[in-house]
Design a protein around this motif. Structure first.
Motif: not given
Length: 424
Positions: A155-156, A231-232, A297-299, A345-346
Protein backbone atom coordinates in the motif's frame (compact mmCIF):
# COMPACT_ATOMS: atom_id res chain seq x y z
CA UNK A 1 -19.80 -0.72 -27.34
CA UNK A 2 -20.45 -1.19 -23.62
CA UNK A 3 -17.33 -0.69 -21.49
CA UNK A 4 -16.60 -1.64 -17.88
CA UNK A 5 -13.99 0.34 -15.93
CA UNK A 6 -12.72 -1.11 -12.64
CA UNK A 7 -11.71 1.11 -9.72
CA UNK A 8 -12.92 3.97 -7.54
CA UNK A 9 -10.25 6.70 -7.30
CA UNK A 10 -9.22 9.92 -8.99
CA UNK A 11 -7.41 7.93 -11.66
CA UNK A 12 -10.66 6.13 -12.50
CA UNK A 13 -12.67 9.36 -12.65
CA UNK A 14 -10.11 10.73 -15.13
CA UNK A 15 -10.40 7.52 -17.16
CA UNK A 16 -14.21 7.63 -17.03
CA UNK A 17 -14.19 11.29 -18.13
CA UNK A 18 -11.95 10.48 -21.10
CA UNK A 19 -13.61 7.19 -22.13
CA UNK A 20 -17.08 8.74 -22.03
CA UNK A 21 -15.98 11.28 -24.69
CA UNK A 22 -15.38 8.50 -27.23
CA UNK A 23 -17.93 7.97 -29.99
CA UNK A 24 -17.13 4.25 -29.69
CA UNK A 25 -18.49 4.13 -26.12
CA UNK A 26 -22.23 3.38 -26.03
CA UNK A 27 -22.49 2.89 -22.29
CA UNK A 28 -19.85 3.12 -19.56
CA UNK A 29 -20.09 1.24 -16.27
CA UNK A 30 -17.70 1.84 -13.35
CA UNK A 31 -17.20 -0.74 -10.59
CA UNK A 32 -17.43 0.46 -7.90
CA UNK A 33 -16.76 4.09 -8.92
CA UNK A 34 -17.32 7.25 -6.85
CA UNK A 35 -19.55 10.33 -6.83
CA UNK A 36 -17.60 11.81 -9.74
CA UNK A 37 -17.62 8.78 -12.01
CA UNK A 38 -21.41 8.71 -11.66
CA UNK A 39 -21.51 11.79 -13.93
CA UNK A 40 -19.62 9.92 -16.70
CA UNK A 41 -21.46 6.59 -16.63
CA UNK A 42 -23.25 4.19 -14.31
CA UNK A 43 -21.63 3.09 -11.04
CA UNK A 44 -21.98 -0.58 -10.13
CA UNK A 45 -21.63 -1.86 -6.55
CA UNK A 46 -19.03 -4.53 -7.34
CA UNK A 47 -15.50 -4.59 -5.92
CA UNK A 48 -12.70 -4.53 -8.48
CA UNK A 49 -11.41 -7.83 -7.04
CA UNK A 50 -14.77 -9.65 -7.12
CA UNK A 51 -14.02 -11.65 -10.27
CA UNK A 52 -17.18 -13.78 -10.17
CA UNK A 53 -19.35 -10.71 -9.62
CA UNK A 54 -17.60 -8.99 -12.52
CA UNK A 55 -18.17 -12.03 -14.78
CA UNK A 56 -21.90 -12.06 -14.06
CA UNK A 57 -22.18 -8.32 -14.75
CA UNK A 58 -20.10 -8.47 -17.95
CA UNK A 59 -22.30 -11.23 -19.41
CA UNK A 60 -25.58 -9.63 -18.33
CA UNK A 61 -24.65 -6.23 -19.79
CA UNK A 62 -22.89 -7.30 -23.00
CA UNK A 63 -19.61 -5.67 -22.02
CA UNK A 64 -17.16 -5.63 -24.94
CA UNK A 65 -14.12 -4.05 -23.25
CA UNK A 66 -12.81 -4.08 -19.66
CA UNK A 67 -10.36 -1.40 -18.47
CA UNK A 68 -8.56 -2.08 -15.18
CA UNK A 69 -7.57 1.02 -13.18
CA UNK A 70 -5.83 -0.20 -9.97
CA UNK A 71 -3.02 -2.74 -9.57
CA UNK A 72 -4.67 -5.18 -7.15
CA UNK A 73 -7.02 -6.91 -9.63
CA UNK A 74 -4.12 -7.21 -12.09
CA UNK A 75 -1.72 -8.72 -9.54
CA UNK A 76 -4.51 -11.11 -8.50
CA UNK A 77 -4.95 -12.19 -12.14
CA UNK A 78 -8.17 -10.71 -13.51
CA UNK A 79 -6.84 -10.81 -17.08
CA UNK A 80 -5.96 -14.52 -16.67
CA UNK A 81 -9.44 -15.12 -15.19
CA UNK A 82 -11.01 -13.77 -18.39
CA UNK A 83 -8.71 -15.75 -20.69
CA UNK A 84 -9.41 -18.99 -18.82
CA UNK A 85 -13.20 -18.62 -19.06
CA UNK A 86 -14.97 -19.83 -22.23
CA UNK A 87 -17.60 -17.11 -21.95
CA UNK A 88 -15.15 -14.27 -21.27
CA UNK A 89 -11.99 -15.13 -23.19
CA UNK A 90 -12.80 -13.02 -26.27
CA UNK A 91 -13.56 -9.87 -24.23
CA UNK A 92 -10.44 -7.67 -24.23
CA UNK A 93 -8.96 -6.63 -20.88
CA UNK A 94 -6.72 -3.55 -20.76
CA UNK A 95 -4.10 -4.45 -18.16
CA UNK A 96 -1.43 -7.16 -18.09
CA UNK A 97 -1.86 -10.79 -17.13
CA UNK A 98 -0.63 -11.95 -13.72
CA UNK A 99 2.92 -12.68 -14.93
CA UNK A 100 3.31 -9.18 -16.39
CA UNK A 101 1.71 -7.67 -13.27
CA UNK A 102 4.55 -9.22 -11.25
CA UNK A 103 6.66 -6.27 -12.46
CA UNK A 104 4.77 -4.32 -9.80
CA UNK A 105 3.80 -7.19 -7.52
CA UNK A 106 7.44 -8.16 -6.84
CA UNK A 107 10.33 -5.70 -6.57
CA UNK A 108 12.80 -8.58 -6.81
CA UNK A 109 11.18 -9.84 -10.04
CA UNK A 110 11.33 -6.37 -11.60
CA UNK A 111 14.98 -5.82 -10.57
CA UNK A 112 15.93 -9.18 -12.09
CA UNK A 113 14.08 -8.19 -15.28
CA UNK A 114 15.98 -4.89 -15.46
CA UNK A 115 19.31 -6.59 -14.87
CA UNK A 116 18.57 -9.24 -17.50
CA UNK A 117 17.75 -6.64 -20.15
CA UNK A 118 20.47 -4.07 -19.25
CA UNK A 119 17.96 -1.44 -18.16
CA UNK A 120 19.67 1.22 -15.99
CA UNK A 121 18.68 0.93 -12.32
CA UNK A 122 20.28 1.15 -8.86
CA UNK A 123 22.58 -1.68 -7.72
CA UNK A 124 20.78 -4.09 -5.39
CA UNK A 125 20.65 -7.40 -3.53
CA UNK A 126 17.62 -9.35 -2.25
CA UNK A 127 17.28 -11.20 1.06
CA UNK A 128 14.78 -13.51 2.75
CA UNK A 129 14.38 -14.25 6.49
CA UNK A 130 16.75 -17.23 6.35
CA UNK A 131 19.42 -14.95 4.82
CA UNK A 132 19.02 -12.17 7.40
CA UNK A 133 22.60 -12.43 8.72
CA UNK A 134 23.92 -12.28 5.18
CA UNK A 135 21.76 -9.20 4.61
CA UNK A 136 23.09 -7.49 7.74
CA UNK A 137 26.68 -8.14 6.57
CA UNK A 138 25.79 -6.79 3.12
CA UNK A 139 24.57 -3.54 4.68
CA UNK A 140 28.01 -3.06 6.26
CA UNK A 141 29.58 -2.96 2.78
CA UNK A 142 27.19 -0.34 1.38
CA UNK A 143 27.30 3.46 1.31
CA UNK A 144 24.62 5.48 3.06
CA UNK A 145 21.80 6.35 2.80
CA UNK A 146 20.48 2.93 1.73
CA UNK A 147 17.01 1.96 0.50
CA UNK A 148 15.02 -1.03 1.80
CA UNK A 149 12.02 -2.18 -0.25
CA UNK A 150 9.44 -4.78 0.69
CA UNK A 151 9.22 -7.11 -2.29
CA UNK A 152 5.40 -7.26 -2.45
CA UNK A 153 2.57 -4.73 -2.48
CA UNK A 154 2.50 -2.78 0.79
CA UNK A 155 0.00 0.00 0.00
CA UNK A 156 2.83 2.41 -0.86
CA UNK A 157 4.42 2.09 2.59
CA UNK A 158 7.01 -0.63 1.95
CA UNK A 159 9.95 1.59 0.97
CA UNK A 160 12.32 2.91 3.65
CA UNK A 161 15.32 5.21 3.22
CA UNK A 162 17.80 4.59 6.04
CA UNK A 163 20.36 7.28 6.88
CA UNK A 164 22.45 5.22 9.34
CA UNK A 165 23.79 1.66 9.39
CA UNK A 166 22.12 1.08 12.78
CA UNK A 167 18.74 2.17 11.39
CA UNK A 168 19.19 0.03 8.26
CA UNK A 169 20.02 -3.10 10.30
CA UNK A 170 17.09 -2.49 12.64
CA UNK A 171 14.62 -1.99 9.78
CA UNK A 172 15.88 -4.99 7.78
CA UNK A 173 15.45 -7.15 10.88
CA UNK A 174 11.94 -5.76 11.47
CA UNK A 175 10.95 -6.41 7.85
CA UNK A 176 12.33 -9.94 7.57
CA UNK A 177 12.24 -11.38 11.10
CA UNK A 178 9.21 -9.51 12.46
CA UNK A 179 7.16 -9.27 9.22
CA UNK A 180 6.81 -5.49 9.52
CA UNK A 181 4.88 -5.40 6.24
CA UNK A 182 3.39 -8.90 6.51
CA UNK A 183 3.82 -11.16 3.50
CA UNK A 184 4.97 -8.17 1.43
CA UNK A 185 8.34 -8.20 3.25
CA UNK A 186 9.03 -11.95 3.09
CA UNK A 187 11.71 -10.80 0.65
CA UNK A 188 13.43 -7.42 0.95
CA UNK A 189 15.35 -5.64 -1.80
CA UNK A 190 18.32 -3.64 -0.48
CA UNK A 191 19.08 -0.93 -3.01
CA UNK A 192 21.66 1.77 -3.68
CA UNK A 193 20.28 5.27 -3.02
CA UNK A 194 20.03 7.37 -6.19
CA UNK A 195 20.36 11.15 -5.93
CA UNK A 196 18.41 13.33 -8.30
CA UNK A 197 14.88 14.40 -9.26
CA UNK A 198 12.06 11.89 -9.65
CA UNK A 199 9.58 11.80 -12.51
CA UNK A 200 7.34 9.28 -14.22
CA UNK A 201 6.96 8.22 -17.84
CA UNK A 202 3.94 6.24 -19.01
CA UNK A 203 3.73 3.75 -21.84
CA UNK A 204 0.71 2.08 -23.45
CA UNK A 205 1.66 -1.16 -25.21
CA UNK A 206 0.00 -4.03 -27.06
CA UNK A 207 3.06 -6.16 -26.37
CA UNK A 208 4.57 -5.40 -29.78
CA UNK A 209 4.54 -1.63 -30.28
CA UNK A 210 3.91 1.21 -27.86
CA UNK A 211 2.79 4.82 -27.46
CA UNK A 212 4.87 7.03 -25.18
CA UNK A 213 2.48 9.10 -23.06
CA UNK A 214 3.32 12.51 -21.53
CA UNK A 215 5.77 12.67 -18.62
CA UNK A 216 4.59 13.74 -15.16
CA UNK A 217 5.95 14.48 -11.70
CA UNK A 218 3.97 13.91 -8.53
CA UNK A 219 4.46 15.22 -4.98
CA UNK A 220 4.28 12.56 -2.29
CA UNK A 221 4.93 14.45 0.96
CA UNK A 222 2.05 15.89 2.96
CA UNK A 223 3.81 19.15 3.87
CA UNK A 224 4.87 22.25 1.95
CA UNK A 225 8.38 22.06 0.55
CA UNK A 226 8.16 18.26 0.37
CA UNK A 227 8.22 17.69 4.13
CA UNK A 228 6.39 15.32 6.44
CA UNK A 229 4.87 11.91 5.84
CA UNK A 230 4.48 10.22 2.47
CA UNK A 231 1.01 10.17 0.93
CA UNK A 232 -0.52 8.65 -2.17
CA UNK A 233 0.25 11.93 -3.93
CA UNK A 234 -0.66 15.57 -3.20
CA UNK A 235 -0.51 16.81 -6.79
CA UNK A 236 1.20 16.46 -10.13
CA UNK A 237 2.56 18.39 -13.11
CA UNK A 238 2.70 17.35 -16.79
CA UNK A 239 4.94 17.71 -18.75
CA UNK A 240 8.08 17.87 -16.60
CA UNK A 241 10.21 20.83 -17.79
CA UNK A 242 13.58 19.16 -17.21
CA UNK A 243 12.44 16.07 -19.15
CA UNK A 244 13.30 17.73 -22.46
CA UNK A 245 13.49 16.04 -25.84
CA UNK A 246 17.07 14.84 -25.30
CA UNK A 247 16.25 13.32 -21.89
CA UNK A 248 13.07 11.61 -23.13
CA UNK A 249 15.05 10.20 -26.06
CA UNK A 250 17.44 8.59 -23.55
CA UNK A 251 14.47 7.20 -21.62
CA UNK A 252 12.95 5.78 -24.79
CA UNK A 253 16.17 4.24 -26.14
CA UNK A 254 17.61 2.93 -22.86
CA UNK A 255 14.44 2.02 -20.95
CA UNK A 256 11.17 1.94 -22.93
CA UNK A 257 12.38 0.02 -26.00
CA UNK A 258 14.39 -2.55 -23.93
CA UNK A 259 11.41 -2.98 -21.57
CA UNK A 260 8.89 -3.75 -24.34
CA UNK A 261 11.46 -5.95 -26.15
CA UNK A 262 12.35 -7.68 -22.85
CA UNK A 263 8.74 -8.58 -22.16
CA UNK A 264 8.48 -10.14 -25.60
CA UNK A 265 11.82 -11.97 -25.24
CA UNK A 266 10.81 -13.37 -21.83
CA UNK A 267 7.42 -14.50 -23.22
CA UNK A 268 5.57 -12.19 -20.85
CA UNK A 269 2.32 -11.18 -22.62
CA UNK A 270 1.55 -7.54 -21.90
CA UNK A 271 -1.43 -5.45 -22.96
CA UNK A 272 -1.83 -2.26 -20.97
CA UNK A 273 0.02 0.55 -19.26
CA UNK A 274 3.57 0.53 -17.93
CA UNK A 275 4.31 3.26 -15.38
CA UNK A 276 8.07 3.80 -15.25
CA UNK A 277 9.20 5.60 -12.09
CA UNK A 278 12.48 7.33 -12.94
CA UNK A 279 15.31 9.19 -11.28
CA UNK A 280 17.03 11.91 -13.28
CA UNK A 281 20.57 11.65 -11.90
CA UNK A 282 22.66 14.35 -13.58
CA UNK A 283 20.73 14.06 -16.83
CA UNK A 284 20.88 10.25 -16.86
CA UNK A 285 17.66 8.24 -16.37
CA UNK A 286 17.50 5.28 -13.95
CA UNK A 287 14.45 3.12 -13.22
CA UNK A 288 13.30 3.24 -9.59
CA UNK A 289 10.30 0.99 -10.16
CA UNK A 290 7.73 -0.31 -12.59
CA UNK A 291 4.01 -0.09 -11.98
CA UNK A 292 1.56 -1.94 -14.21
CA UNK A 293 -1.15 0.74 -14.34
CA UNK A 294 -1.36 4.51 -14.51
CA UNK A 295 -0.36 6.53 -11.46
CA UNK A 296 -2.59 8.63 -9.25
CA UNK A 297 -2.60 11.70 -9.26
CA UNK A 298 -0.45 11.65 -12.45
CA UNK A 299 -3.37 10.27 -14.51
CA UNK A 300 -5.36 13.41 -13.68
CA UNK A 301 -2.57 15.48 -15.30
CA UNK A 302 -1.70 13.13 -18.19
CA UNK A 303 -5.11 12.14 -19.62
CA UNK A 304 -6.38 15.73 -20.11
CA UNK A 305 -3.33 16.27 -22.37
CA UNK A 306 -4.13 13.31 -24.64
CA UNK A 307 -6.15 14.54 -27.61
CA UNK A 308 -6.64 11.11 -29.22
CA UNK A 309 -9.66 8.85 -28.70
CA UNK A 310 -8.66 6.68 -25.72
CA UNK A 311 -11.08 3.87 -26.61
CA UNK A 312 -9.57 3.70 -30.10
CA UNK A 313 -6.12 3.34 -28.52
CA UNK A 314 -7.46 0.58 -26.24
CA UNK A 315 -8.84 -1.26 -29.27
CA UNK A 316 -5.38 -0.96 -30.81
CA UNK A 317 -3.98 -2.66 -27.70
CA UNK A 318 -6.64 -5.38 -27.83
CA UNK A 319 -6.15 -6.07 -31.55
CA UNK A 320 -2.35 -5.68 -31.46
CA UNK A 321 -2.41 -2.87 -34.05
CA UNK A 322 -1.59 0.01 -31.71
CA UNK A 323 1.17 1.14 -34.10
CA UNK A 324 -1.50 2.08 -36.66
CA UNK A 325 -3.39 4.35 -34.25
CA UNK A 326 -2.91 8.10 -34.33
CA UNK A 327 -1.67 9.66 -31.11
CA UNK A 328 -1.75 13.38 -30.39
CA UNK A 329 -0.79 15.29 -27.25
CA UNK A 330 -1.84 18.79 -26.14
CA UNK A 331 1.23 21.02 -25.82
CA UNK A 332 -0.23 22.84 -22.82
CA UNK A 333 0.78 22.18 -19.22
CA UNK A 334 -1.53 20.36 -16.81
CA UNK A 335 -1.35 21.01 -13.07
CA UNK A 336 -3.22 18.93 -10.50
CA UNK A 337 -3.77 19.82 -6.83
CA UNK A 338 -5.17 17.19 -4.47
CA UNK A 339 -7.56 18.16 -1.68
CA UNK A 340 -7.30 15.76 1.26
CA UNK A 341 -9.12 15.02 4.51
CA UNK A 342 -7.86 16.56 7.75
CA UNK A 343 -5.45 14.16 9.48
CA UNK A 344 -4.46 12.34 6.28
CA UNK A 345 -2.22 10.32 5.82
CA UNK A 346 -2.94 9.39 9.44
CA UNK A 347 -6.44 8.93 10.87
CA UNK A 348 -9.20 10.99 9.29
CA UNK A 349 -12.99 11.18 9.37
CA UNK A 350 -15.30 10.42 6.46
CA UNK A 351 -18.77 11.67 5.59
CA UNK A 352 -17.99 15.42 5.42
CA UNK A 353 -20.27 17.25 2.99
CA UNK A 354 -18.45 18.79 0.00
CA UNK A 355 -19.67 22.03 -1.57
CA UNK A 356 -18.49 24.66 -4.07
CA UNK A 357 -18.33 22.52 -7.23
CA UNK A 358 -20.61 24.95 -9.07
CA UNK A 359 -18.20 27.85 -8.41
CA UNK A 360 -15.22 26.21 -10.14
CA UNK A 361 -14.13 27.95 -13.37
CA UNK A 362 -11.42 26.88 -15.81
CA UNK A 363 -10.48 23.59 -14.10
CA UNK A 364 -11.51 19.94 -14.27
CA UNK A 365 -12.58 18.41 -10.97
CA UNK A 366 -11.81 14.72 -10.55
CA UNK A 367 -13.28 12.89 -7.55
CA UNK A 368 -10.98 10.52 -5.65
CA UNK A 369 -12.46 9.70 -2.23
CA UNK A 370 -16.11 10.70 -2.53
CA UNK A 371 -19.53 9.07 -2.35
CA UNK A 372 -23.17 10.12 -2.49
CA UNK A 373 -25.22 10.02 0.71
CA UNK A 374 -28.75 11.34 1.15
CA UNK A 375 -28.46 13.28 -2.11
CA UNK A 376 -25.23 14.99 -1.05
CA UNK A 377 -21.61 14.39 -2.08
CA UNK A 378 -19.48 13.56 0.96
CA UNK A 379 -15.85 12.61 1.66
CA UNK A 380 -15.08 8.89 1.58
CA UNK A 381 -11.28 8.73 1.65
CA UNK A 382 -8.01 10.43 2.54
CA UNK A 383 -7.47 11.96 -0.87
CA UNK A 384 -10.80 13.51 -1.82
CA UNK A 385 -10.70 15.78 -4.89
CA UNK A 386 -8.15 16.49 -7.66
CA UNK A 387 -8.32 19.92 -9.31
CA UNK A 388 -6.67 19.94 -12.76
CA UNK A 389 -6.03 22.91 -15.03
CA UNK A 390 -4.58 23.16 -18.54
CA UNK A 391 -2.55 26.32 -19.10
CA UNK A 392 0.21 27.89 -21.17
CA UNK A 393 2.80 27.20 -18.48
CA UNK A 394 3.16 25.94 -14.90
CA UNK A 395 2.61 29.28 -13.07
CA UNK A 396 -0.55 30.21 -15.02
CA UNK A 397 -2.09 26.75 -14.75
CA UNK A 398 -1.25 26.52 -11.03
CA UNK A 399 -2.80 29.92 -10.36
CA UNK A 400 -6.15 28.63 -11.66
CA UNK A 401 -5.85 25.26 -9.89
CA UNK A 402 -5.10 27.01 -6.59
CA UNK A 403 -7.95 29.50 -7.03
CA UNK A 404 -10.40 26.66 -7.62
CA UNK A 405 -8.97 24.53 -4.79
CA UNK A 406 -10.00 27.39 -2.47
CA UNK A 407 -13.57 27.35 -3.74
CA UNK A 408 -14.30 23.70 -2.94
CA UNK A 409 -15.15 23.25 0.74
CA UNK A 410 -15.43 20.43 3.27
CA UNK A 411 -14.68 20.21 6.96
CA UNK A 412 -10.95 19.62 7.55
CA UNK A 413 -9.93 20.26 3.92
CA UNK A 414 -6.17 20.52 3.36
CA UNK A 415 -4.04 20.95 0.26
CA UNK A 416 -0.52 22.00 -0.61
CA UNK A 417 -0.20 25.46 -2.14
CA UNK A 418 3.33 24.81 -3.41
CA UNK A 419 2.83 22.00 -5.95
CA UNK A 420 5.34 22.56 -8.76
CA UNK A 421 7.48 24.80 -6.51
CA UNK A 422 10.67 23.12 -7.74
CA UNK A 423 9.80 23.39 -11.45
CA UNK A 424 8.80 27.01 -12.03
Amino acid sequence: MNILLLGSGGREHAFAWKISQSKQCSQLFIAPGNAGTASCGQNVAIKATDFEGIKTFVLQNEIKLVVVGPEEPLVKGIHDFFLADEQLKLIPVIGPQKLGATLEGSKDFSKQFMKRHNIPTAAYASFTADKLEEGLRYLETQSLPIVLKADGLAAGKGVLICESLEDAKSELTAMLADAKFGDASKTVVVEQFLKGIELSVFVLTDGISYKLLPSAKDYKRIGEGDTGLNTGGMGSISPVPFANEAFIKKVEERIVIPTVAGLKKDNIPYKGFIFIGLMNDGGEPYVIEYNVRMGDPETESVLPRIKSDLVDLFLGVANENLAEKSFEVDERTATTIMLVSGGYPGDYEKGKEISGFDTVEGSMVFHAGTTQKDGKIVTDGGRVIAVTTLGADIPSALAVSNANAKKISFDGKYYRTDIGFDLK
